[in-house]
Design an enzyme around this catalytic site. Structure first.
Site, mmCIF file in Angstrom:
data_model
loop_
_atom_site.group_PDB
_atom_site.id
_atom_site.type_symbol
_atom_site.label_atom_id
_atom_site.label_comp_id
_atom_site.label_asym_id
_atom_site.label_seq_id
_atom_site.Cartn_x
_atom_site.Cartn_y
_atom_site.Cartn_z
ATOM 1 N N GLY A 94 0.196 32.873 100.722
ATOM 2 C CA GLY A 94 -0.439 34.080 100.690
ATOM 3 C C GLY A 94 -1.741 34.240 101.519
ATOM 4 C CB CYS A 95 -3.567 36.993 103.193
ATOM 5 S SG CYS A 95 -3.038 38.419 102.040
#
Lengths: 348, 348, 348, 348
Positions: free
Chosen positions: D148-149
């Site tokens: 995920g970011c």
């Protein structure tokens, strides 16, 4: 590999030149100058360059620049006309991104820029670097005057119609919208975030210098007939991009909108960096952001007897400055014109 | 104190009406309707209203609205023409901020909005609510059609020159730039931050509905002579504000720019909400942001024989919608016209 | 009506003071000073004031200011401590929006601001103007030190918990996000639109001056026990607003989140300008934009044994500067505290 | 040349994958799927692709994808776990940019994402694709779970200190600021320009899904000791970029800030995409915008006994999604890891 130097490397155009030259497969960046940041690493001013180059800003002397095969000037007007002649005399090539060599008529240049021109001979020899109009001359040039950002957007909108004499050059209105980076990286109250954000306004309503440059080139497209151009620039709350909305009237209403669209498509069909949108769409600046592309549309919003509206979108710092300079370099060295310029827009 | 209701209170114009009515010294907000948010406190949808009102969104029925002396419609077009007649028959006053009653010619309305008009009789009786043009009629009206945002900006630019017959109405170009709030508070990909930010584009290049509204009113200013208007709207990466750049040609070039400026100043000298900038300045949208003001300038960028350029700036949600509706209410009730509308721009 | 003067009227806080004083029902604006813009009409620098005042910028001399019952200083630090004493000696009241009188310990002030303090006696007499903490002292003060923007946001988040000794003052982290207007209206490369837009970063990571101010006030809330505060400011790509995310640890975990929320609600229930959001919601800067409000929430994102997170939103130029100064004036003159400050947020 | 397909190509991550694959020297884009835009040219949805590809959106069936050597999933969670197993059974490689294979503990995945997991066997075999931590495992993987970011930004800030056991994992606070593109290209009121612009707020204050992913990976860095992490995400008014401000406490205060900086520099000295800023500087999101880089700093704002603050900046759509996926592909195919990822930030 040829050696490249950039004079005036601390502005937005300077950074973009550095970025493009570092990534170009046939160039080596040998010097970037700045009097103000002398000796400072490029990556201190631009941390985006961290670990990418160990160059420091150098003095803009002929000594610094002597290794360069080509020198880009990304300086305010008035600098290149003083420094370029010595380089040119050495046989080096020069692309000037400032206004110094754009207007060939010296008195007009002096009136427009309100200073004497110190290199009138080179003013005559310089080639105006809009490849879509002047590719062959650029290929032979030693000195290229890279077009202004507004003039690039407006000329690409008008070029097919003026050249094919479909348009009355006496009634052209160019309502142009620019991102704020066009004003440069200078400490100026009017350019502060808080002054620009959530704000739109026109400026230079008593006349903008780029009008003279555009008019010169339009006349060259049209048997030297001077056009009558009304040019109104506006500032937008965004960093980059120019949208030119150009209002033109046909010589006669013989051509339908569909045919005008076809003319536009055909004219640019072999140009690698100009794309005409399908009928019914119109360009958005973000689709050309970070690229050398120009996107165009044509329409007729007030119906069959109303003016045609050509909309043109470019990135002001790239097709309107740094990447067009690289495109000109590619043409000057006989390389593939798209080399080092294939980037597509980073969205959103 | 009179009682006010707002039909359609969850949009941006709805919020602005709520805010202005809550602060107005002579009004009491008695109902705000929304089918979608029925029973929800206003402050849940708009936390800015926390502790300021205990109202909840109600159903838009005549029962809900019966206590209201005046009802504002902040709904999409097609709603007010169905719901307003019953209120009007009860003797209540109505200000419709949608397009339902703006175009008096019913067939033209139906063609423009592509649906049948269900209240043609009230269409005839409605008064178009641009106070600077129609103050006396508004004062006697029971139903006011509040002008569109673009039409307000363009008409205030043209009103003095059309009325005084200084301008050729056959060649008007209005290049208009709007903040994105004009498109409303609706879940739509094109209105996302990531689509709007760092992006400028034209839209409705095949013709925008507001052109019909503007043309009707310009003809009424000018002995019913229909103008020829080219109207091109653009979206800007900002929330609020409209800048209209209007290109006009004089009937003859008898008047100098200085005289045209004087005409503009004189025409508006008693208007509380229209300000003409000193010669040489031009308006910025942020200086009228959050206010009911319009600021104007005139110039002639291409020199003495070129078109005049009138620039007009308003807040699209206020002078272009909610606060102009309050101004109309003030006129309709015979109150001081500036009441509840004295706010200056919050800068930056 | 009392007479008000503003010293340093060309910045963003200066403009906001002018706007608020012009609209305040009990004040008359008699002078606004600026050395740089001497003699220029206010409306030339701020066209939003066109037709609203005929004042011109004056010199900041005692003569200019002698008619004023109260003088606001909206100047960089180091000015008010030199100019205020003469006004105070004349019996005039002063609210200083700079840092000159905020830290009562003179050596600490001098170390923090890196200059000698020239008015140590008034430093002792000044009252720190956070009305929610010091209302009674402000009412009797002749000189009020208006709090900094960050300190206002952080203190309002902590005040109830420190005063009620629910929180361990040894482990406070305040991660604070500010709009760029907090840096003022000065020609500075780092504040340019192109530098701020699409950019977020922390700054002053070696310590920010406001930490000393916050720590002083937290100790005064807590029997002079000095807290241990880690304060990290960040710049956001927006003009206005501060969001403070404050991480605190309870003295013991006896209280549930629901009870902590209740403590917060009860503490502020009579405060006109502090609103606690319902449980489950958290504040957005835009809901307090253009207002004197602070909105607050409390939560516990890492579960029952994790820190509490108090989020606080204010408008940095208003509750963080100009409108808090007006609120202090209202308290000093015994007026209704909300007078002239009732504006709700202009959305969007 | 290997063949690449993208499942879910109409979002922002999908576009970035298309852009990067088109420009990558060793890949050929053979299919991009979208049920909603079936049969539509990619360049209709993304005019930035005009003249760059003639592909149309296809159905996401195994037939469509069978030519692909590797398939990227840029879909919401819940899709890849259903469609990837058939591709994997065919021997194709898969990089899933959604959350489906990130949390290896199936019950924890199901609790976090609130749905049953339909491919628990592949959940065990998937390799979490943070190359800086797991390069060797990625090189052998058939299925990579792209991080995920937020987790990418936070882990790169913590990795050196957790691995070297310099930090107490029981008291980690990550205050993270994201551009709005992280929320995707979906029609949602909260993502409108007018809701996001000039607005900052925290969200998911009752706990965000990414906390579980980060905690799993931190425990794997640290002999399976679970950390105690407080993770608070915020939305910024910008399109792209994440800035993570991470507050950590040392195991003991033996190391000075200068030494901690040295640890950080040494740890990452051979990583092509992680750059540590010189002491005293801190990262800005725009310097990594449009790139695969992460920039880092460390500081100690509250003095020697206060927490260390590590700041980490990435582009959420690139190092936080699409370009990290390309980096993983480069590792999986044994190519030069930086291939197709050399872009520097386009500034401003």
């Amino acid at each position: 590999m040829i050696n490249v130097a950039v004079v005036g490397g601390t502005g937005y155009t300077g950074y973009e030149l550095i970025r493009l030259v570092l990534a170009h497969p046939q160039t080596s960046l040998v010097a970037v100058t700045s009097r103000a940041e002398l000796g400072i690493p490029l990556s201190t001013i631009f941390p985006a360059l961290l670990n990418q180059t160990s160059l420091c800003f150098a003095e803009p002397t002929p000594k610094t620049l002597e290794k360069a095969d080509i020198v880009f000037f990304a300086t305010p007007h008035g600098i290149a006309m003083k420094q370029a002649p010595e380089l040119l005399a050495n046989g080096q090539r020069v692309i000037d991104l400032s206004a110094d060599f754009r207007i060939q008529n010296a008195p007009l240049w002096e009136q427009t820029y309100n200073m004497p021109h110190t290199s009138v001979d080179w003013l005559q020899k310089a080639v105006y670097g809009l490849p879509e109009h002047r590719r062959e001359a650029i290929a032979k040039a030693q000195l290229v005057a890279n077009p202004g950002c507004y003039p690039t957007a407006v000329q690409l909108a008008l070029l097919p119609f003026i050249i094919k004499k479909l348009v009355n050059p006496q009634h052209i209105i160019a309502d142009v919208k620019s991102g704020i980076s066009g004003a440069g990286r200078q400490a100026n109250i009017g350019l502060l975030y808080c002054e620009v954000n959530e704000n739109v306004h026109a400026y230079k309503l008593d006349g903008h210098r780029h009008a003279a440059e555009i008019s010169q080139e339009l006349s060259l497209m049209n048997s030297n007939i001077m056009p009558h151009l009304t040019f109104v620039p506006h500032l937008m709350p965004m960093s980059r991009g120019i949208l030119a909305t150009v209002y033109i009237n046909p010589i006669e209403y013989a051509l339908s909108l569909a045919n005008m669209h076809k003319e536009l498509v055909n004219f640019y069909k072999d140009e690698p960096f100009v794309a005409v949108l399908p009928a019914g769409q119109s360009p958005k600046t973000r689709d050309v952001r970070g690229t050398n592309f120009c996107q165009l549309s044509i329409s007729q919003p007030a119906g069959e007897k109303g003016p045609w509206v050509v909309v043109s979108a470019i990135d002001n710092l790239l097709k309107g400055a740094a990447s067009q300079a690289i495109q000109n370099m590619n043409v000057m060295f006989g390389w593939k014109e798209t080399q080092g310029l294939e980037h597509l827009a980073v969205l959103p």
